[in-house]
Design a protein around this motif. Structure first.
Motif, PDB file in Angstrom:
ATOM      1  N   VAL A  29       0.841  -1.194   0.000  1.00 41.90           N
ATOM      2  CA  VAL A  29       0.000   0.000   0.000  1.00 41.90           C
ATOM      3  C   VAL A  29       0.878   1.247   0.000  1.00 41.90           C
ATOM      4  O   VAL A  29       1.852   1.331   0.756  1.00 41.90           O
ATOM      5  CB  VAL A  29      -0.910   0.018   1.244  1.00 41.90           C
ATOM      6  N   ASP A  30       0.539   2.207  -0.854  1.00 41.89           N
ATOM      7  CA  ASP A  30       1.117   3.547  -0.762  1.00 41.89           C
ATOM      8  C   ASP A  30       0.378   4.275   0.362  1.00 41.89           C
ATOM      9  O   ASP A  30      -0.819   4.559   0.252  1.00 41.89           O
ATOM     10  CB  ASP A  30       0.936   4.322  -2.066  1.00 41.89           C
ATOM     11  N   VAL A  31       1.070   4.558   1.457  1.00 44.94           N
ATOM     12  CA  VAL A  31       0.429   5.150   2.634  1.00 44.94           C
ATOM     13  C   VAL A  31       0.171   6.634   2.398  1.00 44.94           C
ATOM     14  O   VAL A  31       1.084   7.389   2.044  1.00 44.94           O
ATOM     15  CB  VAL A  31       1.300   4.957   3.885  1.00 44.94           C
ATOM     16  N   GLU A  32      -1.076   7.043   2.593  1.00 44.59           N
ATOM     17  CA  GLU A  32      -1.445   8.445   2.424  1.00 44.59           C
ATOM     18  C   GLU A  32      -1.530   9.192   3.751  1.00 44.59           C
ATOM     19  O   GLU A  32      -1.147  10.359   3.844  1.00 44.59           O
ATOM     20  CB  GLU A  32      -2.773   8.540   1.671  1.00 44.59           C
ATOM     21  N   ARG A  33      -2.061   8.527   4.774  1.00 47.02           N
ATOM     22  CA  ARG A  33      -2.151   9.116   6.108  1.00 47.02           C
ATOM     23  C   ARG A  33      -1.906   8.033   7.141  1.00 47.02           C
ATOM     24  O   ARG A  33      -2.308   6.879   6.960  1.00 47.02           O
ATOM     25  CB  ARG A  33      -3.529   9.733   6.369  1.00 47.02           C
ATOM     26  N   ALA A  34      -1.267   8.437   8.237  1.00 48.71           N
ATOM     27  CA  ALA A  34      -1.090   7.543   9.375  1.00 48.71           C
ATOM     28  C   ALA A  34      -1.276   8.346  10.648  1.00 48.71           C
ATOM     29  O   ALA A  34      -0.843   9.507  10.729  1.00 48.71           O
ATOM     30  CB  ALA A  34       0.296   6.887   9.354  1.00 48.71           C
ATOM     31  N   GLY A  35      -1.933   7.750  11.623  1.00 49.36           N
ATOM     32  CA  GLY A  35      -2.160   8.430  12.887  1.00 49.36           C
ATOM     33  C   GLY A  35      -1.116   8.062  13.924  1.00 49.36           C
ATOM     34  O   GLY A  35      -0.526   6.976  13.888  1.00 49.36           O
ATOM     35  N   VAL A  36      -0.878   8.979  14.849  1.00 46.81           N
ATOM     36  CA  VAL A  36       0.001   8.745  15.986  1.00 46.81           C
ATOM     37  C   VAL A  36      -0.865   8.678  17.237  1.00 46.81           C
ATOM     38  O   VAL A  36      -1.729   9.535  17.444  1.00 46.81           O
ATOM     39  CB  VAL A  36       1.040   9.874  16.123  1.00 46.81           C
ATOM     40  N   CYS A  37      -0.633   7.654  18.060  1.00 52.33           N
ATOM     41  CA  CYS A  37      -1.470   7.485  19.250  1.00 52.33           C
ATOM     42  C   CYS A  37      -0.611   7.289  20.488  1.00 52.33           C
ATOM     43  O   CYS A  37       0.623   7.297  20.437  1.00 52.33           O
ATOM     44  CB  CYS A  37      -2.440   6.319  19.068  1.00 52.33           C
ATOM     45  N   GLY A  38      -1.288   7.096  21.622  1.00 53.66           N
ATOM     46  CA  GLY A  38      -0.591   6.938  22.887  1.00 53.66           C
ATOM     47  C   GLY A  38       0.339   5.742  22.916  1.00 53.66           C
ATOM     48  O   GLY A  38       1.393   5.776  23.577  1.00 53.66           O
ATOM     49  N   ASP A 110       0.280 -15.991  18.888  1.00 55.41           N
ATOM     50  CA  ASP A 110       1.407 -15.795  17.976  1.00 55.41           C
ATOM     51  C   ASP A 110       1.174 -14.665  16.984  1.00 55.41           C
ATOM     52  O   ASP A 110       1.828 -14.598  15.942  1.00 55.41           O
ATOM     53  CB  ASP A 110       1.685 -17.091  17.210  1.00 55.41           C
ATOM     54  N   ARG A 111       0.245 -13.782  17.283  1.00 58.13           N
ATOM     55  CA  ARG A 111      -0.116 -12.730  16.328  1.00 58.13           C
ATOM     56  C   ARG A 111       1.007 -11.717  16.132  1.00 58.13           C
ATOM     57  O   ARG A 111       1.831 -11.473  17.016  1.00 58.13           O
ATOM     58  CB  ARG A 111      -1.369 -11.982  16.790  1.00 58.13           C
ATOM     59  N   TYR A 112       1.006 -11.136  14.959  1.00 58.26           N
ATOM     60  CA  TYR A 112       1.751  -9.918  14.688  1.00 58.26           C
ATOM     61  C   TYR A 112       0.785  -8.755  14.833  1.00 58.26           C
ATOM     62  O   TYR A 112      -0.414  -8.894  14.583  1.00 58.26           O
ATOM     63  CB  TYR A 112       2.321  -9.926  13.270  1.00 58.26           C
ATOM     64  N   GLU A 113       1.315  -7.601  15.234  1.00 58.83           N
ATOM     65  CA  GLU A 113       0.526  -6.380  15.238  1.00 58.83           C
ATOM     66  C   GLU A 113       1.302  -5.344  14.439  1.00 58.83           C
ATOM     67  O   GLU A 113       2.457  -5.037  14.766  1.00 58.83           O
ATOM     68  CB  GLU A 113       0.276  -5.879  16.661  1.00 58.83           C
ATOM     69  N   ILE A 114       0.696  -4.842  13.384  1.00 59.83           N
ATOM     70  CA  ILE A 114       1.381  -3.905  12.496  1.00 59.83           C
ATOM     71  C   ILE A 114       1.868  -2.699  13.285  1.00 59.83           C
ATOM     72  O   ILE A 114       1.094  -2.021  13.958  1.00 59.83           O
ATOM     73  CB  ILE A 114       0.444  -3.467  11.354  1.00 59.83           C
ATOM     74  N   GLY A 115       3.162  -2.465  13.229  1.00 56.73           N
ATOM     75  CA  GLY A 115       3.749  -1.324  13.902  1.00 56.73           C
ATOM     76  C   GLY A 115       3.808  -1.429  15.407  1.00 56.73           C
ATOM     77  O   GLY A 115       4.149  -0.449  16.089  1.00 56.73           O
ATOM     78  N   VAL A 116       3.498  -2.627  15.943  1.00 54.63           N
ATOM     79  CA  VAL A 116       3.393  -2.764  17.397  1.00 54.63           C
ATOM     80  C   VAL A 116       4.120  -3.999  17.916  1.00 54.63           C
ATOM     81  O   VAL A 116       4.950  -3.915  18.825  1.00 54.63           O
ATOM     82  CB  VAL A 116       1.910  -2.816  17.833  1.00 54.63           C
ATOM     83  N   ARG A 117       3.832  -5.174  17.372  1.00 54.12           N
ATOM     84  CA  ARG A 117       4.234  -6.422  18.020  1.00 54.12           C
ATOM     85  C   ARG A 117       4.936  -7.378  17.054  1.00 54.12           C
ATOM     86  O   ARG A 117       4.530  -7.508  15.897  1.00 54.12           O
ATOM     87  CB  ARG A 117       2.984  -7.094  18.603  1.00 54.12           C
ATOM     88  N   ASN A 118       5.969  -8.007  17.559  1.00 55.42           N
ATOM     89  CA  ASN A 118       6.707  -9.059  16.855  1.00 55.42           C
ATOM     90  C   ASN A 118       7.362  -8.602  15.559  1.00 55.42           C
ATOM     91  O   ASN A 118       7.527  -9.378  14.612  1.00 55.42           O
ATOM     92  CB  ASN A 118       5.810 -10.280  16.603  1.00 55.42           C
ATOM     93  N   GLY A 119       7.733  -7.328  15.506  1.00 58.48           N
ATOM     94  CA  GLY A 119       8.582  -6.836  14.424  1.00 58.48           C
ATOM     95  C   GLY A 119       7.897  -6.534  13.112  1.00 58.48           C
ATOM     96  O   GLY A 119       8.583  -6.293  12.110  1.00 58.48           O
ATOM     97  N   ARG A 120       6.573  -6.541  13.058  1.00 61.59           N
ATOM     98  CA  ARG A 120       5.877  -6.219  11.805  1.00 61.59           C
ATOM     99  C   ARG A 120       5.973  -4.724  11.544  1.00 61.59           C
ATOM    100  O   ARG A 120       5.478  -3.912  12.337  1.00 61.59           O
ATOM    101  CB  ARG A 120       4.410  -6.641  11.891  1.00 61.59           C
ATOM    102  N   PRO A 121       6.598  -4.284  10.430  1.00 57.73           N
ATOM    103  CA  PRO A 121       6.788  -2.852  10.187  1.00 57.73           C
ATOM    104  C   PRO A 121       5.468  -2.104  10.095  1.00 57.73           C
ATOM    105  O   PRO A 121       4.464  -2.614   9.587  1.00 57.73           O
ATOM    106  CB  PRO A 121       7.532  -2.812   8.849  1.00 57.73           C
ATOM    107  N   GLY A 122       5.489  -0.859  10.605  1.00 54.29           N
ATOM    108  CA  GLY A 122       4.288  -0.051  10.653  1.00 54.29           C
ATOM    109  C   GLY A 122       4.150   0.928   9.498  1.00 54.29           C
ATOM    110  O   GLY A 122       4.929   0.926   8.537  1.00 54.29           O
ATOM    111  N   ALA A 123       3.160   1.810   9.626  1.00 53.97           N
ATOM    112  CA  ALA A 123       2.707   2.645   8.518  1.00 53.97           C
ATOM    113  C   ALA A 123       3.335   4.026   8.474  1.00 53.97           C
ATOM    114  O   ALA A 123       2.985   4.823   7.602  1.00 53.97           O
ATOM    115  CB  ALA A 123       1.178   2.788   8.582  1.00 53.97           C
ATOM    116  N   LEU A 124       4.256   4.339   9.393  1.00 53.05           N
ATOM    117  CA  LEU A 124       4.950   5.615   9.279  1.00 53.05           C
ATOM    118  C   LEU A 124       6.099   5.458   8.287  1.00 53.05           C
ATOM    119  O   LEU A 124       7.287   5.528   8.603  1.00 53.05           O
ATOM    120  CB  LEU A 124       5.463   6.070  10.640  1.00 53.05           C
ATOM    121  N   ALA A 125       5.698   5.232   7.066  1.00 55.38           N
ATOM    122  CA  ALA A 125       6.611   4.979   5.954  1.00 55.38           C
ATOM    123  C   ALA A 125       5.856   5.247   4.662  1.00 55.38           C
ATOM    124  O   ALA A 125       4.621   5.344   4.657  1.00 55.38           O
ATOM    125  CB  ALA A 125       7.110   3.532   5.983  1.00 55.38           C
ATOM    126  N   GLU A 126       6.584   5.351   3.567  1.00 55.08           N
ATOM    127  CA  GLU A 126       5.924   5.638   2.294  1.00 55.08           C
ATOM    128  C   GLU A 126       5.095   4.460   1.806  1.00 55.08           C
ATOM    129  O   GLU A 126       4.108   4.651   1.078  1.00 55.08           O
ATOM    130  CB  GLU A 126       6.966   6.044   1.259  1.00 55.08           C
TER     131      GLU A 126
END
Length: 342
Positions: A29-38, A110-126
């Protein structure tokens, strides 16, 4: 591509990293917006519990509230996905354990969490790689900013559903942050009488400015029968207060998390026959949230104080706010943008 990387407590930088590839069953996905949270703030500060349990480690790439457009697909994914505007679930279960096969993939051990858990890269990227099964299509009426609010909105929707309010019921929401305000908006759209409890100051003033006429502090909170109480705060003291305030035979919903244990006396639940429900993630709430946003029944745009570029994220996580920004609790990031934007 450019991506925001946290390298240690209080340390981060924007790096050039290899772009993701669409593996089988995935899209890019080409990321257009990403939110920042607590949660992102806690990763930046080093306080987030996953850092201490081994479920996350530095360097890490955060960002789990996002929207964008599918740019490429992997093997086994229909080419028709290319060009679709989407958001997606954060929680990625293994797909074969008992929890996953019974509709509880968001609590898979054994879940991954995008941008959170087990090293799955998050959306603060292009760009961002996401399994196609996690995607939610966005209609034209849900713009990128709204799309990036679907994930927190899904948390709020699940909390409101869990509250099981009677028609026209009275809801008390503890904590006027993003999730609390979204829960209030969603409940009000369903006909509830919504009250907010906060510490006062700017947060409650902002809540009043977007239509919450019943916003209170602990000192001004009226003695009313609360048909449900949603704790959307990060206070260790408020979960117990929620159980104390709710009407007998009704529900308390816990969607906020404190950084330290927040005890609740089970006698407060048992002797009042109260149902307590915990909500983890937006899983199961995406479609309903998109419907509310698309129909205009809920408009969370005022919650966005500003939209910034990747180079500004570290300052945001450190708590800096530009004088020109609004009073809303949410900061958005445009990964392909440059510099500060209002």
């Amino acid at each position: 591509m450019r991506a925001f990387v946290i390298t240690g407590p209080g340390r981060a930088e924007v790096r050039d990293v290899p772009p993701p590839e669409a593996r089988p069953g995935e899209v890019v996905v080409d990321v257009e917006r990403a939110g920042v949270c607590g949660t992102d703030v806690e990763f930046f500060s080093g306080a987030m519990s996953y850092l201490h349990t081994g479920q996350a480690r530095y360097p890490m790439r955060i960002g789990h509230e996002w929207s964008g457009t599918v740019a490429a697909v992997g093997a086994g994914v229909e080419a028709a996905w290319v060009g679709r505007r989407v958001t997606g679930d954060t929680m990625l279960g293994c797909g074969h354990c008992h929890r996953c096969t019974t509709g509880r993939q968001h609590v898979c051990a054994d879940r991954y969490e995008i941008g959170v858990r087990n090293g799955r890269p998050g959306a603060l990227a292009e760009q961002l790689a996401v399994p196609v099964k996690a995607l939610q299509i966005l209609p034209d009426s849900v713009d990128p900013a709204l799309g990036a609010l679907v994930e927190p909105g899904g948390n709020a929707l699940r909390a409101v559903r869990a509250a099981a309010l009677p028609p026209g019921g009275r809801l008390l929401v503890l904590g006027p942050g993003t999730i609390g305000l979204l829960a209030g908006q969603i409940a009000a759209a369903g006909g509830a009488e919504v009250h907010l409890l906060g510490r006062g100051g700017t947060a409650l003033e902002f809540a009043a400015s977007i239509g919450f006429a019943r916003a209170w502090t602990a000192e001004t909170l009226p003695e009313l029968p609360w048909d449900a109480v949603i704790d959307a705060s990060n206070s260790a003291a408020l979960p117990a207060l929620a159980a104390e305030l709710v009407e007998p035979g009704r529900r308390v919903v816990y969607v906020g998390l404190a950084s330290v244990p927040s005890p609740v006396d089970s006698r407060a639940l048992v002797l009042k026959d109260v149902t307590a429900v915990g909500v983890l993630s937006a899983s199961g709430g995406f479609a309903g949230t998109v419907e509310l946003f698309a129909a205009g029944a809920v408009d969370p745009r005022p919650l966005i104080a500003a939209t910034v570029g990747l180079d500004d994220v570290a300052a945001v996580l450190a708590g800096e706010r530009h004088p020109s920004w609004g009073s809303g609790p949410k900061i958005h990031v445009s990964p392909n943008g440059e510099g500060l934007a209002s």
